[in-house]
Every structure is written in structure tokens, then in C-alpha cells.
Design a protein around this motif. Structure first.
Motif, PDB file in Angstrom:
ATOM      1  N   HIS A   3       0.844  -1.243  -0.124  1.00  0.00           N
ATOM      2  CA  HIS A   3      -0.028   0.061   0.016  1.00  0.00           C
ATOM      3  C   HIS A   3       0.832   1.237   0.126  1.00  0.00           C
ATOM      4  N   LEU A   5       2.258   4.333  -2.643  1.00  0.00           N
ATOM      5  CA  LEU A   5       2.174   5.427  -3.651  1.00  0.00           C
ATOM      6  C   LEU A   5       3.264   6.097  -3.862  1.00  0.00           C
ATOM      7  N   GLU A   9       4.391   5.692  -9.558  1.00  0.00           N
ATOM      8  CA  GLU A   9       2.744   5.691  -9.614  1.00  0.00           C
ATOM      9  C   GLU A   9       2.136   7.030  -9.859  1.00  0.00           C
ATOM     10  N   VAL A  49      -1.582   7.995 -11.496  1.00  0.00           N
ATOM     11  CA  VAL A  49      -2.586   8.762 -11.114  1.00  0.00           C
ATOM     12  C   VAL A  49      -2.083  10.226 -10.338  1.00  0.00           C
ATOM     13  N   ARG A  72      -5.176  11.325  -1.940  1.00  0.00           N
ATOM     14  CA  ARG A  72      -3.987  10.410  -2.347  1.00  0.00           C
ATOM     15  C   ARG A  72      -3.994   9.198  -1.267  1.00  0.00           C
ATOM     16  N   TYR A  75      -7.025   6.728  -2.406  1.00  0.00           N
ATOM     17  CA  TYR A  75      -6.574   6.142  -3.488  1.00  0.00           C
ATOM     18  C   TYR A  75      -5.471   4.961  -3.299  1.00  0.00           C
ATOM     19  N   ARG A  76      -4.542   5.232  -2.205  1.00  0.00           N
ATOM     20  CA  ARG A  76      -3.407   4.416  -1.988  1.00  0.00           C
ATOM     21  C   ARG A  76      -3.861   3.268  -1.227  1.00  0.00           C
ATOM     22  N   LYS A  79      -5.932   1.157  -4.125  1.00  0.00           N
ATOM     23  CA  LYS A  79      -5.619   0.848  -5.438  1.00  0.00           C
ATOM     24  C   LYS A  79      -5.628  -0.608  -5.957  1.00  0.00           C
ATOM     25  N   TYR A  83      -5.934  -2.369  -9.890  1.00  0.00           N
ATOM     26  CA  TYR A  83      -4.625  -2.866 -10.170  1.00  0.00           C
ATOM     27  C   TYR A  83      -5.393  -4.263 -10.428  1.00  0.00           C
ATOM     28  N   LEU A 115     -13.764   4.165  -7.826  1.00  0.00           N
ATOM     29  CA  LEU A 115     -12.690   3.123  -8.581  1.00  0.00           C
ATOM     30  C   LEU A 115     -13.727   1.834  -8.994  1.00  0.00           C
TER      31      LEU A 115
END
Length: 130
Positions: A3, A5, A9, A49, A72, A75-76, A79, A83, A115
Motif C-alpha cells: 500500500h 504510492l 505511480e 494517478v 491520495r 486511493y493508496r 488501489k 490494479y 474506483l
């Protein structure tokens, strides 16, 4: 999956960002909007991103930076939703559309739904082309 970022990325290329806003598609879930484009990029990761907050809505840089940090982080932590589903490389730009700051729990929940919507939309477009 880690996990993190990392630098690779994150979307930094001005050319890719311009191309994203010219040719990309979008998915919205207030207060977030994700612009996305299936294109090759320099990273080995399936997606790059970037996040943005409008200066028009948040005049103070500290407010914009806090919201970007929250986005962020959300998202992190989530993700892997994206993925695990992507075969092709994508670039994203996630924008904050709201005029007021919302709590982190709401950003986290909206990011998860956003997402998931993105994955559904890309799957449906891929099925249409087949």
C-alpha cells in the motif's frame, strides 16, 4: 500488494496530462471526478494517478493540499480495486469538485465507489469492442 504510492505511480508528465484532458473519458461521483485514458506510460505499474483541487473553490493552499493528501491516501489504500482488474496501462486524474471540505471517511467511501465505477465502465467498453 504494497500500500504505497511511489514516484513511478504518480502522474507528472505534462504531455500525458494534456492528452488525458483532450482525449480522456470521465467517471463522476460527487465530490470526485476521475478522468482516465488508456495509454502507454513510463511506469511498470498498471496506472499512474494525479490529484487536483480547484483554486477557484479553495483559495488557501493549505486547504487544497489537505484535500489532495486525503484523496491520495484514500486511493493508496484502495488501489488494488483497480490494479487487480487492469490489463492495459491507464493514466488517471482525480479532481475534487466540491466547494467544501468533507471528512476523510466520506472521501474514502466515495473513492471506493468511484474506483468500482471505473472498473465497471472499462469492462463494459472492453466487452463492446469484442
Amino acid at each position: 500488494m504494497k500500500h504505497t504510492l511511489g514516484k513511478l505511480e504518480r502522474l507528472k508528465s505534462k504531455k500525458l496530462i494534456e492528452k488525458l484532458y483532450q482525449d480522456g473519458n470521465s467517471v463522476k461521483l460527487f465530490p470526485l471526478r476521475m478522468m482516465y485514458l488508456q495509454t502507454a506510460h513510463t511506469s511498470d505499474f498498471p496506472a499512474q494517478v494525479g490529484v487536483s483541487v480547484a483554486k477557484r473553490n479553495f483559495k488557501l493552499a493549505v486547504d487544497r493540499n489537505r484535500i489532495k493528501r486525503l484523496m491520495r491516501e484514500a486511493y493508496r489504500l484502495q488501489k488494488e480495486i483497480v490494479y487487480d482488474q487492469l490489463e492495459d496501462p491507464y493514466v488517471f486524474m482525480i479532481s475534487y469538485l466540491g466547494k467544501e471540505e468533507v471528512p476523510y471517511q466520506e472521501v474514502y467511501l466515495k473513492m471506493k465507489i468511484l474506483l468500482t465505477l471505473f472498473v465497471k465502465e472499462t469492462k463494459s467498453k472492453k466487452n463492446e469492442t469484442l
